[in-house]
Design an enzyme around this catalytic site. Structure first.
Site, PDB file in Angstrom:
ATOM      1  N   ALA A  78       0.799  -1.281  -0.176  1.00  0.00           N
ATOM      2  CA  ALA A  78       0.083   0.003   0.024  1.00  0.00           C
ATOM      3  C   ALA A  78       0.778   1.143  -0.096  1.00  0.00           C
ATOM      4  O   ALA A  78       0.546   2.302  -0.406  1.00  0.00           O
ATOM      5  CB  ALA A  78      -0.955   0.105   1.189  1.00  0.00           C
ATOM      6  N   ALA A 213      -1.529  -6.978   0.497  1.00  0.00           N
ATOM      7  CA  ALA A 213      -1.769  -8.581   0.968  1.00  0.00           C
ATOM      8  C   ALA A 213      -1.481  -8.801   2.619  1.00  0.00           C
ATOM      9  O   ALA A 213      -2.396  -9.493   2.894  1.00  0.00           O
ATOM     10  CB  ALA A 213      -1.049  -9.170   0.265  1.00  0.00           C
ATOM     11  N   CYS A 340       8.114   5.299  17.581  1.00  0.00           N
ATOM     12  CA  CYS A 340       9.392   5.478  18.053  1.00  0.00           C
ATOM     13  C   CYS A 340      10.216   5.845  16.945  1.00  0.00           C
ATOM     14  O   CYS A 340      11.225   4.993  16.518  1.00  0.00           O
ATOM     15  CB  CYS A 340       9.962   4.246  18.588  1.00  0.00           C
TER      16      CYS A 340
HETATM   17  C1  LIG Z   1      -0.370  -0.773   6.559  1.00  0.00           C
HETATM   18  C2  LIG Z   1      -0.974   0.569   5.784  1.00  0.00           C
HETATM   19  C3  LIG Z   1      -0.263   1.066   4.692  1.00  0.00           C
HETATM   20  C4  LIG Z   1       0.985   0.705   4.374  1.00  0.00           C
HETATM   21  O1  LIG Z   1       0.919  -0.795   3.633  1.00  0.00           O
HETATM   22  P1  LIG Z   1       2.316  -1.481   3.347  1.00  0.00           P
HETATM   23  O2  LIG Z   1       1.780  -2.537   2.322  1.00  0.00           O
HETATM   24  O3  LIG Z   1       2.817  -2.067   4.447  1.00  0.00           O
HETATM   25  O4  LIG Z   1       3.039  -0.595   2.644  1.00  0.00           O
HETATM   26  C5  LIG Z   1      -0.945   2.314   3.991  1.00  0.00           C
HETATM   27  N1  LIG Z   1      -1.873   2.595   4.812  1.00  0.00           N
HETATM   28  C6  LIG Z   1      -2.614   2.095   5.662  1.00  0.00           C
HETATM   29  C7  LIG Z   1      -3.932   2.715   6.266  1.00  0.00           C
HETATM   30  C8  LIG Z   1      -1.903   1.168   6.165  1.00  0.00           C
HETATM   31  O5  LIG Z   1      -2.750   0.265   7.508  1.00  0.00           O
END
Ligand SMILES: *Cc1c(COP(=O)(O)O)cnc(C)c1O
Length: 415
Positions: A78, A213, A340
């Site tokens: 994401a 995923a 952190c």
């Molecule tokens: C976890 C998360 C992301 C980042 O996703 P990754 O696949 O770990 O890069 C982005 N936005 C939200 C709301 C998330 O919870």
């Protein structure tokens, strides 16, 4: 009460990441050693035999969010999907609009991408949220810039479907209507939504939707960006130059084992989501009720009482020392209201946007209840938290460091 069958610590951090479903692992394994070809090398059987499994995976991902398979662009997660959507639109549309609308409680990968674009001459508005962490449709409407071009014209609204800390859902479908009327593109970070609640991109009305995923019982390292290709207004420039894979939107050799796994995770979600939502909701309600009945220290439930993710509980303990809270809750793996980033803990930007002072934000814990949690684990968590907070409450002399304090941010029975 004894909990002889429980393995400690209990994992309750399913918003950070989820364990992979064993069925997903089983589906992906053959694609590492037996069917290891390059998906793009179709001159021989090693590439050709991957065409069908990849097409099936893409179709099962598309089916979960109700789009066409060719509207799914594979990415590494994401974070990359959000970068691609926001920078890709900024690149493609900067000749007309140079204003972006987002919100203070977005994920850091959205906020920092927007900050980066501000340095490149774009204007960004970071909307405030209400006491439950929701942005209002009215606020979006008011902040949209309808000028002709440049920073006087909004080209993109980027808002999350579900907040990863407090579980609050933004009213995306309503906001989409406002965007549609104004001719503005809408990107939705649905990393916490897809696979956790029903998501239909047509009902959502977004032009771009990011998801990943590893937040839905699949592997880390793969995500997707939905792009509404049927809409002629949709413009997106690729951010990764190379061999032109994924229709030119995202170059790089397709990680077929991860693609197959992502497809399987989506197929399981499509099949089991309805039941799972009810199970997680029952566990969340039990946890909240148990704490409301038994906690003797002051606490605040963060997030929206109804418009929320089923598996999320976020609680602040205004009278407890954050450091002591963190080290004392050793039997449960939850996340705290801090990031952190350096040696000193920094209070969560989401809880601060709700109006919590730094010390209260730091004394907060987040539960992400997931597929593999059980009611027995919830009962254990209640006892553990009650015992720890009673002890710490006494140790700090029961002094309130923030008053007056709500016992709950909404009607108790609604959580
Ligand atoms: C976890 C998360 C992301 C980042 O996703 P990754 O696949 O770990 O890069 C982005 N936005 C939200 C709301 C998330 O919870």
């Amino acid at each position: 009460m004894t909990h002889s069958s429980l393995k400690l610590p209990i994992y309750f951090d399913n918003h950070a990441t989820t364990p992979m479903d064993p069925r997903v692992l089983e589906a992906m394994l053959p694609y590492f050693t037996e069917k290891f070809g390059n998906y793009a090398s179709v001159g021989h059987v090693f590439g050709r035999e991957l065409q069908k499994p990849v097409a099936e995976a893409r179709a099962s991902i598309a089916k979960l969010i109700r789009c066409r398979p060719e509207e799914i662009i594979f990415t590494s997660g994401a974070t990359e999907s959000n970068n691609l959507a926001i920078k890709g639109v900024a690149d493609a549309c900067c000749a007309s609009g140079r204003h972006i609308l987002t919100c203070r409680t977005e994920h850091k990968c959205v906020l920092n991408t927007c900050k980066h674009l501000e340095e490149a001459g774009f204007a960004v508005t970071y909307l405030d949220v209400d006491q439950h962490g929701r942005v209002t449709t009215e606020a979006v409407k008011t902040a949209l810039r309808r000028g002709k071009d440049g920073v006087d014209r909004t080209m993109l609204v980027s808002l999350m479907l579900a907040n990863n800390e407090i579980g609050t859902l933004h009213p995306i479908a309503d906001i989409a209507k406002v965007c549609q009327e104004a001719g503005v593109l809408l990107h939705v970070d649905a990393a916490q939504g897809v696979g956790k609640i029903p998501v239909n991109v047509n009902e959502l009305g977004a032009h771009f939707v990011s998801f990943t995923a590893h937040k839905m019982y699949g592997p880390k390292g793969i995500g997707a960006l939905y792009v509404r290709k049927s809409d002629p207004c949709v413009k997106l420039n690729c951010q990764m130059q190379g061999g032109g894979q994924e229709g030119g939107y995202r170059s790089g050799t397709l990680p077929v084992p991860l693609v197959v796994a992502f497809g399987k995770a989506c197929a399981i979600a499509a099949e089991e989501l309805g039941e799972e939502v009810l199970r997680l909701k029952a566990m969340r309600e039990r946890l909240v009720k148990g704490l409301q009945e038994r906690l003797e220290v002051e606490f605040i439930l963060n997030g929206h009482p109804q418009e929320r993710l089923p598996g999320n509980v976020n609680i602040s303990f205004p009278t407890i020392d954050p450091e002591l809270l963190g080290v004392s809750l050793k039997d449960i793996a939850v996340s705290s209201g801090s990031a952190c980033s350096s040696s000193r803990p920094v209070a969560s930007h989401v809880l601060k946007a709700l109006g919590r002072p730094d010390d209260v934000a730091l004394a907060s814990i987040r539960f992400g209840i997931g597929r593999f949690n059980t009611m027995e684990e919830i009962e254990y968590a209640i006892e553990h938290i009650v015992a720890v907070t009673n002890r710490l409450g006494k140790r700090t002399g029961g002094q309130s460091i923030h008053s007056p304090v709500l016992r709950s941010a909404g009607p108790a029975s609604e959580f």
